[in-house]
Design a protein around this motif. Structure first.
Motif, short mmCIF file in Angstrom:
data_model
loop_
_atom_site.label_atom_id
_atom_site.label_comp_id
_atom_site.label_asym_id
_atom_site.label_seq_id
_atom_site.Cartn_x
_atom_site.Cartn_y
_atom_site.Cartn_z
N TYR A 1 39.70 14.60 -36.79
CA TYR A 1 38.74 13.95 -37.66
C TYR A 1 37.36 14.57 -37.46
N PHE A 2 36.68 14.87 -38.57
CA PHE A 2 35.29 15.34 -38.53
C PHE A 2 34.42 14.22 -39.11
N VAL A 3 33.54 13.67 -38.31
CA VAL A 3 32.72 12.52 -38.70
C VAL A 3 31.26 12.95 -38.76
N ASP B 1 36.88 13.56 -47.49
CA ASP B 1 36.25 12.32 -47.95
C ASP B 1 37.01 11.61 -49.08
N VAL B 2 38.31 11.83 -49.20
CA VAL B 2 39.03 11.26 -50.33
C VAL B 2 39.41 9.79 -50.12
N LEU B 3 39.58 9.36 -48.88
CA LEU B 3 39.96 7.97 -48.64
C LEU B 3 38.84 7.01 -49.03
N THR C 1 37.81 14.25 -43.10
CA THR C 1 36.37 14.06 -42.93
C THR C 1 36.02 12.61 -43.24
N PHE C 2 35.07 12.08 -42.49
CA PHE C 2 34.65 10.69 -42.67
C PHE C 2 33.13 10.59 -42.54
N LEU C 3 32.56 9.62 -43.25
CA LEU C 3 31.18 9.24 -43.01
C LEU C 3 31.14 8.33 -41.79
N PRO C 4 30.01 8.27 -41.08
CA PRO C 4 29.94 7.48 -39.85
C PRO C 4 30.31 6.00 -40.04
N GLY C 5 30.00 5.42 -41.20
CA GLY C 5 30.26 4.01 -41.41
C GLY C 5 31.69 3.67 -41.78
N GLU C 6 32.51 4.69 -42.01
CA GLU C 6 33.89 4.43 -42.42
C GLU C 6 34.74 3.99 -41.23
N PRO D 1 46.99 8.03 -30.62
CA PRO D 1 46.69 8.64 -29.31
C PRO D 1 46.56 10.16 -29.39
N ASN D 2 47.08 10.77 -30.48
CA ASN D 2 47.03 12.23 -30.62
C ASN D 2 45.87 12.72 -31.49
N THR D 3 44.96 11.82 -31.84
CA THR D 3 43.86 12.18 -32.73
C THR D 3 42.65 12.68 -31.94
N LYS D 4 42.09 13.80 -32.40
CA LYS D 4 40.86 14.35 -31.81
C LYS D 4 39.72 14.08 -32.80
N VAL D 5 38.63 13.50 -32.33
CA VAL D 5 37.49 13.16 -33.18
C VAL D 5 36.29 14.03 -32.80
N TYR D 6 35.74 14.71 -33.83
CA TYR D 6 34.53 15.50 -33.63
C TYR D 6 33.41 14.92 -34.49
#
Length: 362
Positions: A27-29, A309-311, A335-340, A348-353
């Motif tokens: 995830y890119f936030v 950003d499609v979700l 990709t996500f906005l910070p408020g999402e 458990p396998n998700t990496k967030v940047y």
């Protein structure tokens, strides 16, 4: 997991660094304009040797610089690691696969199969007919190198035919008609068969997410079929001959696969004119999901999903249903906005940047 790492140099606003991508989901936030889409673009560029945002490489170069490069390493289904190095400098592009220069971007086909979900996909539902033809051609080109060759040949013949018509230099017209018919029949037949298979996936997905039944894709080839059969070479030659006067008046070729129509139907009637904005958006999203499913069914491989950003564009209920029908994937980038509420999708396998001014940090 295909992408192991990503190294960018002077790629748009991204910091010149290497990012560890060893995770099932990444995830890119960040806020808009910070570089999230640039990261997806760099991955897409590695997969296909081109951008989904521009046809002009110079636009990708970081401001104040003269060249850019992208390096990725990925692991295929057999645990074999491959490197892709793409660079652009002095107006020229070079792509190395395992340190060997490739002569044609089609050599990347099936190397890192990526399916991109982005806002511009809405054009597939409401845009010009060319955009829907592009989607079908792209879906075929993801795994069929012969189709790429035939499309390129067709476009070159079409360009030459249009030129002789415009210049009223008609002595070459018969030869170009023969070549156009030959290539065009192949393309029409491939599109027809692909859309037939595609419909079984798309109709089911649309019903699962929206609850609306019988939404399908209708293929209307420019060279009309007789008794549901692709026209023969002789029939296409007759069509081209019969339309020559129209071609002469319009100074272009008015029939052929470049004039095919692709429509969305519900219960046998056009769906887009009466569909809501949300229903149209859902068509574009589920087209991409169906593209991923179709690719897997044809090749037996799972693609990489790139979701920009499609979700955000779906209401909570549709969002949950949409994520539930996503096909099996080798890797997922979002990709996500910070408020999402991206936390609720994590595993458990998700990496967030977090991305800020082109800088990426965990």
């Amino acid at each position: 997991m295909p992408f192991l790492n990503l190294s960018c140099t002077n790629f748009r606003n991204l910091q010149n660094t290497t990012i560890d991508l060893l995770a099932k989901e990444v995830y890119f936030v960040g806020e808009n304009g910070q570089g999230k889409t640039n990261l997806l673009e760099s991955l897409y560029y590695s997969a296909y040797g081109s951008s989904f945002r521009t046809h002009t490489e110079q636009e990708i170069v970081k401001e104040g610089e003269t060249a850019f490069s992208v390096r990725t390493m990925f692991k295929d289904d057999n645990d074999s690691v491959t490197s892709i190095h793409s660079e652009f400098q002095k107006g020229r592009k070079k792509i190395l696969k395992n340190h060997k220069k490739i002569a044609d971007r089609k050599e990347l086909v099936n190397t890192i199969p990526c399916v991109l979900f982005c806002h511009d996909d809405l054009d597939f539902a409401v845009g010009e007919p060319e955009r829907r033809r592009f989607f079908i051609d792209q879906s075929l080109s993801m795994y069929d190198v012969l189709y790429i060759d035939e499309m390129r040949a067709y476009k070159k013949i079409l360009k030459n035919r249009n030129l002789v018509i415009k210049n009223k230099d008609y002595q070459m017209l018969d030869m170009y008609d023969q070549q156009l018919a030959q290539r065009g029949i192949f393309i029409q037949d491939k599109r027809k068969k692909m859309i037939f298979k595609f419909n079984t996936i798309f109709t089911r997905l649309y019903q699962q997410v929206s609850g609306i039944e019988n939404v399908s894709i209708l293929y209307e080839p420019s060279w009309k079929e007789v008794d549901n059969m692709t026209p023969s070479y002789e029939q296409v030659m007759e069509i081209l001959l019969s339309k020559r006067n129209v071609d002469f008046v319009m100074e272009t070729t008015m029939s052929g696969p470049h004039r095919d129509r692709i429509r969305f139907m519900k219960d046998g009637k056009p769906f887009i004119p009466t569909a809501s904005t949300g229903q149209r958006r859902l068509i574009s999203l589920l087209l991409r999901a169906a593209q991923a499913v179709h690719y897997s069914e044809v090749t037996g491989r799972k693609p990489v999903l790139l979701m920009d950003d499609v979700l955000l564009e779906l209401d909570p209920d549709k969002r949950q249903k949409f994520t539930s029908v996503l096909p099996p994937y080798n890797q997922l980038f979002c990709t996500f906005l910070p408020g999402e509420p991206y936390e609720r999708y994590k595993t458990p396998n998700t990496k967030v940047y977090f991305v800020e001014a082109g800088s990426v940090h965990g």
